[in-house]
Design an enzyme around this catalytic site. Structure first.
Site, PDB file in Angstrom:
ATOM      1  N   SER A   5       0.844  -1.193   0.000  1.00 32.63           N
ATOM      2  CA  SER A   5       0.000   0.000   0.000  1.00 32.63           C
ATOM      3  C   SER A   5       0.876   1.238   0.000  1.00 32.63           C
ATOM      4  O   SER A   5       2.052   1.186   0.356  1.00 32.63           O
ATOM      5  CB  SER A   5      -0.878   0.020   1.250  1.00 32.63           C
ATOM      6  OG  SER A   5      -0.101   0.376   2.392  1.00 32.63           O
ATOM      7  N   ASP A   6       0.311   2.359  -0.401  1.00 31.38           N
ATOM      8  CA  ASP A   6       0.949   3.623  -0.115  1.00 31.38           C
ATOM      9  C   ASP A   6       0.807   3.843   1.387  1.00 31.38           C
ATOM     10  O   ASP A   6      -0.029   3.213   2.049  1.00 31.38           O
ATOM     11  CB  ASP A   6       0.281   4.748  -0.910  1.00 31.38           C
ATOM     12  CG  ASP A   6       1.242   5.883  -1.201  1.00 31.38           C
ATOM     13  OD1 ASP A   6       2.231   6.019  -0.472  1.00 31.38           O
ATOM     14  OD2 ASP A   6       1.004   6.633  -2.165  1.00 31.38           O
TER      15      ASP A   6
END
Length: 501
Positions: free
Chosen positions: A46-47
Protein backbone atom coordinates in the site's frame (compact mmCIF):
# COMPACT_ATOMS: atom_id res chain seq x y z
CA UNK A 1 -8.39 5.51 -12.74
CA UNK A 2 -5.63 3.27 -11.41
CA UNK A 3 -3.17 5.07 -9.18
CA UNK A 4 -0.14 2.89 -8.65
CA UNK A 5 3.55 2.69 -9.41
CA UNK A 6 5.92 -0.18 -9.91
CA UNK A 7 9.47 -0.67 -8.66
CA UNK A 8 11.03 -3.98 -9.63
CA UNK A 9 9.00 -6.84 -8.11
CA UNK A 10 6.88 -4.39 -6.07
CA UNK A 11 3.71 -2.57 -7.04
CA UNK A 12 2.36 0.18 -4.78
CA UNK A 13 -1.32 1.07 -4.66
CA UNK A 14 -2.54 4.47 -3.52
CA UNK A 15 -5.41 6.00 -1.58
CA UNK A 16 -8.06 6.36 -4.27
CA UNK A 17 -11.17 4.27 -4.90
CA UNK A 18 -12.13 2.78 -8.25
CA UNK A 19 -15.78 2.03 -8.95
CA UNK A 20 -16.59 2.41 -5.27
CA UNK A 21 -13.78 0.15 -4.02
CA UNK A 22 -10.58 1.41 -2.36
CA UNK A 23 -7.77 0.30 -4.67
CA UNK A 24 -5.95 -1.49 -1.82
CA UNK A 25 -9.08 -3.56 -1.09
CA UNK A 26 -10.12 -4.28 -4.68
CA UNK A 27 -9.85 -7.92 -5.70
CA UNK A 28 -10.92 -6.80 -9.18
CA UNK A 29 -7.77 -4.67 -9.55
CA UNK A 30 -5.35 -6.76 -7.53
CA UNK A 31 -6.41 -10.25 -8.50
CA UNK A 32 -8.58 -10.24 -11.64
CA UNK A 33 -6.56 -7.68 -13.59
CA UNK A 34 -3.12 -7.49 -11.99
CA UNK A 35 -2.44 -11.16 -11.28
CA UNK A 36 -4.84 -13.06 -13.54
CA UNK A 37 -4.85 -10.91 -16.69
CA UNK A 38 -1.41 -9.30 -16.44
CA UNK A 39 0.40 -12.29 -14.87
CA UNK A 40 2.01 -10.14 -12.16
CA UNK A 41 4.09 -12.37 -9.89
CA UNK A 42 5.51 -9.80 -7.49
CA UNK A 43 4.09 -8.39 -4.29
CA UNK A 44 1.77 -5.43 -3.69
CA UNK A 45 2.30 -2.80 -1.01
CA UNK A 46 0.00 0.00 0.00
CA UNK A 47 0.95 3.62 -0.12
CA UNK A 48 1.67 4.84 3.42
CA UNK A 49 -1.52 4.88 5.44
CA UNK A 50 -3.74 3.64 2.59
CA UNK A 51 -4.90 0.49 4.44
CA UNK A 52 -6.16 2.58 7.34
CA UNK A 53 -8.02 4.71 4.78
CA UNK A 54 -10.06 1.64 3.81
CA UNK A 55 -11.77 2.00 7.20
CA UNK A 56 -11.67 5.79 7.38
CA UNK A 57 -12.31 7.92 5.31
CA UNK A 58 -13.53 5.35 2.76
CA UNK A 59 -15.72 3.57 5.33
CA UNK A 60 -15.52 0.52 3.09
CA UNK A 61 -15.69 -1.72 6.15
CA UNK A 62 -17.16 -0.77 9.55
CA UNK A 63 -14.24 -1.89 11.73
CA UNK A 64 -10.45 -1.69 11.54
CA UNK A 65 -9.88 -5.50 11.59
CA UNK A 66 -12.38 -5.90 8.75
CA UNK A 67 -10.61 -3.19 6.71
CA UNK A 68 -7.27 -4.95 7.23
CA UNK A 69 -8.64 -8.38 6.37
CA UNK A 70 -10.44 -7.32 3.19
CA UNK A 71 -7.24 -5.58 2.00
CA UNK A 72 -5.02 -8.59 2.67
CA UNK A 73 -7.47 -10.99 1.03
CA UNK A 74 -7.80 -8.69 -2.00
CA UNK A 75 -4.05 -8.93 -2.54
CA UNK A 76 -2.29 -6.07 -0.72
CA UNK A 77 0.58 -8.03 0.79
CA UNK A 78 2.36 -5.28 2.70
CA UNK A 79 1.08 -2.27 4.63
CA UNK A 80 3.22 0.86 4.56
CA UNK A 81 2.36 1.82 8.12
CA UNK A 82 1.34 0.07 11.31
CA UNK A 83 -2.26 -0.83 10.50
CA UNK A 84 -1.63 -4.49 9.62
CA UNK A 85 0.58 -4.85 12.68
CA UNK A 86 -2.25 -3.84 14.98
CA UNK A 87 -5.26 -5.28 13.14
CA UNK A 88 -4.31 -8.63 11.58
CA UNK A 89 -4.14 -10.48 14.88
CA UNK A 90 -7.65 -9.34 15.89
CA UNK A 91 -8.84 -10.21 12.38
CA UNK A 92 -7.58 -13.80 12.76
CA UNK A 93 -8.95 -14.02 16.31
CA UNK A 94 -12.40 -12.95 15.07
CA UNK A 95 -12.37 -15.40 12.17
CA UNK A 96 -12.02 -12.73 9.48
CA UNK A 97 -8.71 -14.18 8.26
CA UNK A 98 -6.98 -17.54 8.16
CA UNK A 99 -3.26 -17.95 8.71
CA UNK A 100 -3.13 -19.24 5.14
CA UNK A 101 -4.05 -15.73 3.98
CA UNK A 102 -0.98 -14.40 5.77
CA UNK A 103 1.16 -17.21 4.39
CA UNK A 104 0.22 -16.27 0.83
CA UNK A 105 1.39 -12.69 1.40
CA UNK A 106 4.54 -13.82 3.21
CA UNK A 107 5.54 -16.12 0.34
CA UNK A 108 5.29 -13.20 -2.11
CA UNK A 109 7.24 -10.87 0.18
CA UNK A 110 10.08 -13.26 0.98
CA UNK A 111 10.28 -14.46 -2.64
CA UNK A 112 11.02 -10.87 -3.65
CA UNK A 113 13.67 -10.57 -0.92
CA UNK A 114 15.31 -13.77 -2.11
CA UNK A 115 15.34 -12.52 -5.70
CA UNK A 116 17.08 -9.38 -4.47
CA UNK A 117 19.75 -11.52 -2.80
CA UNK A 118 18.95 -10.32 0.70
CA UNK A 119 19.68 -13.72 2.23
CA UNK A 120 23.00 -14.17 0.44
CA UNK A 121 26.29 -13.50 2.23
CA UNK A 122 26.69 -9.78 2.83
CA UNK A 123 29.62 -9.37 0.43
CA UNK A 124 27.56 -11.00 -2.34
CA UNK A 125 24.55 -8.72 -1.99
CA UNK A 126 24.84 -6.28 -4.90
CA UNK A 127 22.56 -3.65 -3.36
CA UNK A 128 24.70 -3.43 -0.22
CA UNK A 129 27.95 -2.66 -2.01
CA UNK A 130 27.44 0.99 -2.96
CA UNK A 131 30.12 3.20 -1.36
CA UNK A 132 29.09 6.51 0.30
CA UNK A 133 31.08 8.55 -2.23
CA UNK A 134 28.72 7.44 -5.00
CA UNK A 135 26.39 10.22 -3.83
CA UNK A 136 26.90 13.26 -6.00
CA UNK A 137 29.19 11.33 -8.34
CA UNK A 138 30.00 13.29 -11.53
CA UNK A 139 28.37 10.60 -13.65
CA UNK A 140 25.12 11.00 -11.73
CA UNK A 141 25.27 14.78 -11.95
CA UNK A 142 25.77 14.49 -15.71
CA UNK A 143 22.76 12.18 -15.90
CA UNK A 144 20.67 14.71 -13.94
CA UNK A 145 21.61 17.38 -16.47
CA UNK A 146 20.83 15.12 -19.42
CA UNK A 147 17.43 14.18 -18.02
CA UNK A 148 16.56 17.83 -17.43
CA UNK A 149 17.64 18.83 -20.94
CA UNK A 150 15.72 16.04 -22.65
CA UNK A 151 12.53 16.69 -20.71
CA UNK A 152 12.23 20.40 -21.54
CA UNK A 153 9.42 21.17 -24.01
CA UNK A 154 9.44 24.18 -26.34
CA UNK A 155 5.80 25.30 -26.64
CA UNK A 156 6.07 28.61 -28.49
CA UNK A 157 8.84 30.21 -30.53
CA UNK A 158 7.55 33.10 -32.64
CA UNK A 159 9.77 33.89 -35.60
CA UNK A 160 12.45 31.56 -34.32
CA UNK A 161 13.29 33.99 -31.50
CA UNK A 162 15.02 31.22 -29.59
CA UNK A 163 17.78 30.26 -29.24
CA UNK A 164 19.19 33.46 -27.82
CA UNK A 165 22.43 34.77 -29.31
CA UNK A 166 24.57 35.97 -26.42
CA UNK A 167 26.74 38.16 -28.62
CA UNK A 168 23.72 40.26 -29.68
CA UNK A 169 22.39 40.82 -26.15
CA UNK A 170 23.95 43.30 -23.73
CA UNK A 171 21.43 43.37 -20.90
CA UNK A 172 19.01 40.73 -19.71
CA UNK A 173 16.30 40.72 -17.06
CA UNK A 174 15.73 37.43 -15.21
CA UNK A 175 12.43 37.79 -13.40
CA UNK A 176 9.74 35.90 -11.55
CA UNK A 177 9.17 33.90 -8.36
CA UNK A 178 11.31 30.98 -9.51
CA UNK A 179 14.35 33.03 -10.56
CA UNK A 180 16.29 32.01 -7.42
CA UNK A 181 14.60 28.66 -6.81
CA UNK A 182 16.69 25.63 -5.95
CA UNK A 183 14.98 22.86 -3.97
CA UNK A 184 11.56 23.97 -5.30
CA UNK A 185 12.72 22.87 -8.76
CA UNK A 186 13.24 19.34 -7.50
CA UNK A 187 9.58 18.68 -6.71
CA UNK A 188 9.06 16.50 -3.65
CA UNK A 189 10.43 13.21 -2.32
CA UNK A 190 14.05 14.02 -3.12
CA UNK A 191 17.07 13.35 -0.97
CA UNK A 192 19.91 15.65 0.04
CA UNK A 193 21.41 17.15 -3.11
CA UNK A 194 25.04 18.25 -3.34
CA UNK A 195 24.36 21.30 -5.49
CA UNK A 196 21.19 22.69 -7.05
CA UNK A 197 21.60 25.30 -9.76
CA UNK A 198 18.95 28.03 -9.79
CA UNK A 199 17.64 29.54 -13.04
CA UNK A 200 19.55 32.76 -12.37
CA UNK A 201 22.82 30.91 -11.75
CA UNK A 202 22.27 28.86 -14.89
CA UNK A 203 21.77 32.01 -16.96
CA UNK A 204 24.87 33.62 -15.44
CA UNK A 205 26.91 30.57 -16.38
CA UNK A 206 25.89 30.99 -20.04
CA UNK A 207 25.75 34.79 -20.39
CA UNK A 208 28.65 37.13 -19.69
CA UNK A 209 26.64 40.32 -20.12
CA UNK A 210 24.62 42.16 -17.50
CA UNK A 211 21.83 40.17 -15.87
CA UNK A 212 19.48 41.76 -13.39
CA UNK A 213 17.52 39.29 -11.29
CA UNK A 214 14.29 40.49 -9.71
CA UNK A 215 11.62 38.30 -8.12
CA UNK A 216 8.71 40.64 -8.87
CA UNK A 217 5.98 38.54 -7.26
CA UNK A 218 5.38 35.48 -5.12
CA UNK A 219 4.30 32.13 -6.48
CA UNK A 220 1.03 32.45 -4.56
CA UNK A 221 -0.44 35.62 -3.08
CA UNK A 222 -2.02 38.94 -4.08
CA UNK A 223 0.94 41.29 -3.60
CA UNK A 224 1.65 43.47 -6.66
CA UNK A 225 3.82 46.16 -5.08
CA UNK A 226 7.01 44.49 -6.33
CA UNK A 227 5.92 44.65 -9.98
CA UNK A 228 7.54 48.10 -10.47
CA UNK A 229 11.24 47.17 -10.02
CA UNK A 230 10.76 44.09 -12.20
CA UNK A 231 9.07 46.17 -14.90
CA UNK A 232 11.90 48.68 -14.77
CA UNK A 233 14.49 45.91 -15.18
CA UNK A 234 12.54 44.46 -18.11
CA UNK A 235 12.11 47.83 -19.80
CA UNK A 236 15.83 48.59 -19.75
CA UNK A 237 16.90 45.10 -20.92
CA UNK A 238 17.22 43.62 -24.40
CA UNK A 239 15.17 40.59 -23.36
CA UNK A 240 13.18 39.50 -20.30
CA UNK A 241 13.13 35.89 -19.13
CA UNK A 242 10.27 35.08 -16.75
CA UNK A 243 10.55 32.08 -14.43
CA UNK A 244 7.00 31.34 -13.31
CA UNK A 245 5.06 28.32 -12.12
CA UNK A 246 4.07 26.30 -9.07
CA UNK A 247 5.77 24.70 -6.08
CA UNK A 248 5.22 21.83 -3.67
CA UNK A 249 3.19 23.92 -1.22
CA UNK A 250 0.46 24.23 -3.86
CA UNK A 251 0.53 20.85 -5.59
CA UNK A 252 1.69 17.43 -4.51
CA UNK A 253 0.58 14.49 -2.44
CA UNK A 254 -2.27 15.63 -0.22
CA UNK A 255 -2.45 19.01 -1.97
CA UNK A 256 -4.98 19.39 -4.77
CA UNK A 257 -5.01 22.56 -6.81
CA UNK A 258 -8.32 24.38 -7.03
CA UNK A 259 -7.75 25.70 -10.54
CA UNK A 260 -5.30 25.14 -13.38
CA UNK A 261 -4.15 28.66 -14.11
CA UNK A 262 -0.97 30.16 -12.70
CA UNK A 263 -1.60 30.86 -8.99
CA UNK A 264 -1.63 34.25 -7.30
CA UNK A 265 -0.92 37.31 -9.44
CA UNK A 266 1.48 35.59 -11.83
CA UNK A 267 -0.70 36.10 -14.90
CA UNK A 268 -0.95 39.81 -14.08
CA UNK A 269 2.82 39.91 -13.68
CA UNK A 270 3.41 38.32 -17.09
CA UNK A 271 1.04 40.80 -18.70
CA UNK A 272 2.72 43.73 -16.95
CA UNK A 273 6.21 42.70 -18.07
CA UNK A 274 5.06 42.01 -21.65
CA UNK A 275 3.62 45.55 -21.85
CA UNK A 276 7.06 47.08 -21.36
CA UNK A 277 9.19 44.40 -23.09
CA UNK A 278 8.29 43.07 -26.54
CA UNK A 279 10.87 40.31 -26.23
CA UNK A 280 9.57 38.35 -23.28
CA UNK A 281 10.30 34.64 -22.81
CA UNK A 282 8.20 32.60 -20.37
CA UNK A 283 9.79 29.61 -18.62
CA UNK A 284 7.41 27.38 -16.64
CA UNK A 285 8.58 25.42 -13.60
CA UNK A 286 5.76 23.18 -12.44
CA UNK A 287 4.44 19.63 -12.18
CA UNK A 288 0.75 19.72 -13.05
CA UNK A 289 -0.62 21.26 -16.23
CA UNK A 290 -0.93 25.07 -16.30
CA UNK A 291 -3.23 27.04 -18.61
CA UNK A 292 -1.00 29.56 -20.41
CA UNK A 293 -3.60 30.72 -22.94
CA UNK A 294 -2.96 34.39 -22.26
CA UNK A 295 0.79 34.07 -22.76
CA UNK A 296 0.26 31.94 -25.87
CA UNK A 297 -1.89 34.66 -27.44
CA UNK A 298 0.25 37.60 -26.26
CA UNK A 299 2.46 38.73 -29.20
CA UNK A 300 5.10 40.12 -26.83
CA UNK A 301 5.56 36.74 -25.17
CA UNK A 302 7.70 35.46 -28.03
CA UNK A 303 8.55 32.07 -26.56
CA UNK A 304 7.26 29.64 -23.93
CA UNK A 305 9.42 26.89 -22.45
CA UNK A 306 8.02 24.14 -20.22
CA UNK A 307 10.75 22.94 -17.84
CA UNK A 308 8.55 21.02 -15.35
CA UNK A 309 10.45 20.36 -12.08
CA UNK A 310 13.86 19.90 -13.74
CA UNK A 311 15.88 18.78 -10.71
CA UNK A 312 19.30 19.65 -9.35
CA UNK A 313 20.76 20.74 -12.70
CA UNK A 314 17.55 22.34 -13.91
CA UNK A 315 18.92 25.89 -13.96
CA UNK A 316 21.78 24.83 -16.20
CA UNK A 317 19.50 22.80 -18.48
CA UNK A 318 17.14 25.74 -18.96
CA UNK A 319 20.02 28.05 -19.84
CA UNK A 320 21.43 25.45 -22.24
CA UNK A 321 18.10 25.35 -24.08
CA UNK A 322 17.59 29.12 -24.11
CA UNK A 323 21.06 29.77 -25.53
CA UNK A 324 21.01 26.90 -28.01
CA UNK A 325 23.62 24.69 -26.35
CA UNK A 326 20.91 22.04 -26.35
CA UNK A 327 18.17 21.72 -28.96
CA UNK A 328 14.88 21.01 -27.11
CA UNK A 329 13.20 17.72 -28.00
CA UNK A 330 10.73 17.05 -25.19
CA UNK A 331 7.04 16.32 -25.82
CA UNK A 332 4.14 17.10 -23.52
CA UNK A 333 3.21 14.05 -21.38
CA UNK A 334 -0.25 15.51 -20.80
CA UNK A 335 -2.77 17.86 -22.39
CA UNK A 336 -2.66 21.51 -21.35
CA UNK A 337 -6.32 22.43 -20.91
CA UNK A 338 -8.07 25.75 -20.60
CA UNK A 339 -9.14 26.82 -17.12
CA UNK A 340 -12.77 26.00 -17.89
CA UNK A 341 -11.93 22.30 -18.09
CA UNK A 342 -12.22 21.86 -14.32
CA UNK A 343 -15.79 23.19 -14.49
CA UNK A 344 -16.77 21.02 -17.46
CA UNK A 345 -16.23 17.71 -15.72
CA UNK A 346 -16.66 16.56 -12.14
CA UNK A 347 -13.34 15.84 -10.50
CA UNK A 348 -15.10 13.04 -8.59
CA UNK A 349 -16.19 11.34 -11.84
CA UNK A 350 -13.56 8.83 -12.88
CA UNK A 351 -15.21 8.03 -16.23
CA UNK A 352 -12.95 8.62 -19.20
CA UNK A 353 -15.85 9.38 -21.57
CA UNK A 354 -18.41 11.41 -19.58
CA UNK A 355 -18.96 15.10 -20.30
CA UNK A 356 -16.01 16.43 -22.36
CA UNK A 357 -13.96 13.29 -21.76
CA UNK A 358 -10.59 12.83 -20.05
CA UNK A 359 -7.03 12.60 -21.36
CA UNK A 360 -6.01 13.05 -24.98
CA UNK A 361 -7.63 9.70 -25.78
CA UNK A 362 -11.18 10.85 -25.06
CA UNK A 363 -11.23 14.65 -24.69
CA UNK A 364 -13.58 16.44 -27.08
CA UNK A 365 -12.88 20.14 -27.23
CA UNK A 366 -10.24 22.79 -27.78
CA UNK A 367 -6.99 22.64 -25.84
CA UNK A 368 -4.16 25.07 -25.20
CA UNK A 369 -1.47 22.55 -26.20
CA UNK A 370 -2.16 18.90 -27.01
CA UNK A 371 -0.56 15.78 -25.57
CA UNK A 372 2.66 14.98 -27.44
CA UNK A 373 3.25 18.58 -28.53
CA UNK A 374 6.77 19.96 -28.68
CA UNK A 375 8.82 22.21 -30.98
CA UNK A 376 12.47 22.10 -32.01
CA UNK A 377 15.07 24.58 -33.22
CA UNK A 378 15.32 22.56 -36.41
CA UNK A 379 12.68 21.09 -38.74
CA UNK A 380 11.84 17.51 -39.66
CA UNK A 381 10.17 16.03 -42.71
CA UNK A 382 8.29 12.72 -42.68
CA UNK A 383 7.65 10.29 -45.51
CA UNK A 384 5.32 7.49 -44.43
CA UNK A 385 4.14 4.47 -46.35
CA UNK A 386 2.25 1.31 -45.42
CA UNK A 387 4.11 -1.92 -46.04
CA UNK A 388 1.39 -3.50 -48.14
CA UNK A 389 1.10 -7.24 -47.57
CA UNK A 390 3.32 -7.09 -44.51
CA UNK A 391 1.30 -7.65 -41.35
CA UNK A 392 1.84 -8.28 -37.67
CA UNK A 393 1.19 -11.75 -36.31
CA UNK A 394 -2.41 -10.85 -35.50
CA UNK A 395 -3.07 -9.08 -38.83
CA UNK A 396 -2.28 -5.44 -38.04
CA UNK A 397 -0.49 -3.18 -40.56
CA UNK A 398 3.16 -2.19 -40.57
CA UNK A 399 4.57 1.17 -41.61
CA UNK A 400 7.89 2.55 -42.84
CA UNK A 401 8.73 6.12 -41.88
CA UNK A 402 11.62 8.10 -43.32
CA UNK A 403 12.54 11.12 -41.18
CA UNK A 404 14.85 13.87 -42.49
CA UNK A 405 16.32 16.81 -40.60
CA UNK A 406 15.61 19.66 -43.01
CA UNK A 407 16.90 22.39 -40.69
CA UNK A 408 20.29 23.79 -39.75
CA UNK A 409 20.85 22.29 -36.29
CA UNK A 410 21.45 18.82 -34.93
CA UNK A 411 18.36 17.67 -33.14
CA UNK A 412 16.42 14.85 -31.51
CA UNK A 413 12.84 14.13 -32.41
CA UNK A 414 10.29 11.70 -31.07
CA UNK A 415 8.32 10.12 -33.87
CA UNK A 416 4.85 9.43 -32.50
CA UNK A 417 2.41 6.96 -34.04
CA UNK A 418 -1.31 7.31 -33.28
CA UNK A 419 -4.29 5.23 -34.27
CA UNK A 420 -7.98 6.13 -34.19
CA UNK A 421 -11.30 4.68 -35.34
CA UNK A 422 -12.54 7.20 -37.90
CA UNK A 423 -15.76 5.46 -38.88
CA UNK A 424 -17.25 2.40 -37.27
CA UNK A 425 -19.86 0.08 -38.75
CA UNK A 426 -22.63 0.39 -36.19
CA UNK A 427 -20.44 -0.79 -33.33
CA UNK A 428 -22.23 1.23 -30.66
CA UNK A 429 -21.40 -1.59 -28.26
CA UNK A 430 -17.78 -0.40 -28.12
CA UNK A 431 -16.25 2.54 -26.27
CA UNK A 432 -13.17 3.47 -28.28
CA UNK A 433 -10.67 6.30 -27.75
CA UNK A 434 -10.61 9.16 -30.22
CA UNK A 435 -6.88 8.67 -30.57
CA UNK A 436 -4.39 6.15 -29.19
CA UNK A 437 -0.59 6.37 -29.14
CA UNK A 438 0.57 2.89 -30.10
CA UNK A 439 4.30 3.41 -30.73
CA UNK A 440 7.07 5.99 -30.61
CA UNK A 441 10.80 6.22 -31.14
CA UNK A 442 13.28 9.00 -30.41
CA UNK A 443 16.12 9.57 -32.85
CA UNK A 444 18.99 12.03 -33.36
CA UNK A 445 19.62 13.57 -36.77
CA UNK A 446 22.22 15.96 -38.12
CA UNK A 447 21.18 18.55 -40.72
CA UNK A 448 20.33 16.75 -43.96
CA UNK A 449 20.50 13.32 -42.32
CA UNK A 450 17.67 10.79 -42.75
CA UNK A 451 16.68 7.63 -40.90
CA UNK A 452 14.11 4.95 -41.57
CA UNK A 453 11.87 3.67 -38.79
CA UNK A 454 9.33 0.86 -38.78
CA UNK A 455 6.12 0.78 -36.74
CA UNK A 456 3.65 -2.06 -36.23
CA UNK A 457 0.02 -1.41 -35.34
CA UNK A 458 -0.91 -4.76 -33.83
CA UNK A 459 -4.59 -5.42 -33.36
CA UNK A 460 -4.08 -5.40 -29.60
CA UNK A 461 -3.68 -1.63 -29.94
CA UNK A 462 -7.19 -1.43 -31.45
CA UNK A 463 -8.99 -3.13 -28.60
CA UNK A 464 -11.86 -1.20 -27.00
CA UNK A 465 -14.15 -1.92 -24.10
CA UNK A 466 -17.24 -3.86 -25.19
CA UNK A 467 -20.26 -3.28 -22.99
CA UNK A 468 -22.18 -6.43 -23.87
CA UNK A 469 -19.33 -8.79 -22.98
CA UNK A 470 -17.59 -6.54 -20.40
CA UNK A 471 -14.29 -7.31 -22.10
CA UNK A 472 -12.00 -5.91 -24.76
CA UNK A 473 -12.71 -6.43 -28.45
CA UNK A 474 -11.74 -5.08 -31.87
CA UNK A 475 -14.56 -3.27 -33.70
CA UNK A 476 -14.78 -3.29 -37.49
CA UNK A 477 -14.48 0.02 -39.31
CA UNK A 478 -12.22 2.54 -40.99
CA UNK A 479 -9.11 3.40 -38.98
CA UNK A 480 -6.69 6.32 -39.28
CA UNK A 481 -2.98 5.95 -38.57
CA UNK A 482 -1.01 9.15 -37.97
CA UNK A 483 2.77 9.03 -37.81
CA UNK A 484 4.56 12.33 -37.45
CA UNK A 485 2.63 14.71 -39.69
CA UNK A 486 1.17 12.06 -41.97
CA UNK A 487 -2.25 10.36 -42.06
CA UNK A 488 -3.05 7.01 -43.68
CA UNK A 489 -6.27 5.03 -43.70
CA UNK A 490 -6.89 1.35 -43.99
CA UNK A 491 -10.11 -0.69 -43.97
CA UNK A 492 -10.40 -3.41 -41.39
CA UNK A 493 -11.54 -6.87 -42.43
CA UNK A 494 -15.05 -7.74 -41.13
CA UNK A 495 -13.91 -11.07 -39.70
CA UNK A 496 -11.77 -9.26 -37.14
CA UNK A 497 -14.82 -7.95 -35.27
CA UNK A 498 -15.09 -11.10 -33.20
CA UNK A 499 -11.53 -10.94 -31.89
CA UNK A 500 -11.42 -10.60 -28.12
CA UNK A 501 -8.63 -9.80 -25.70
Amino acid sequence: MLTAFSLGPCLSFSYNAVNGEPSCASSFLLQDILRDQWDWDGYVTSDCGAIQDVANPHHFRPTAPEAASVSLKAGTDLDCGGFYGHQLAPAIHNGLLDESDLDKALVRLFSARMKLGMFDPFDQQPYMQYPPDILGHPDHVATALQLAQESIVLLKNEGGFLPLHADSIKKMAALGPHVLSTSAMCGNYHGDLPKVISPLEGMQNRFSGEIKGVKGCDINGNKTSDFAPAMEAAKSADVAILFMGIQGGIEGEGRDREEIGLPGVQEQFIEAIAKVQSKTVLVLINGGSVDVSAAKMNPNVVAIVEAFYPGMRGGQAIADVLFGHYNPSGRLPYTIHKKEFVDQISMADMSMTNATGRTYRYFRGEVVYPFGYGLSYTTFEYETSELVGDRTEDGGPKYRVRVTNTGKMDGDTSVLAYLSLKQDKGNSDYSCPLSQLFAFEKIHLKPGESKELFFSASLSALRCYRTSTKSLGVPTGLYSVRIGDEYHDFLRSPDLESMQA
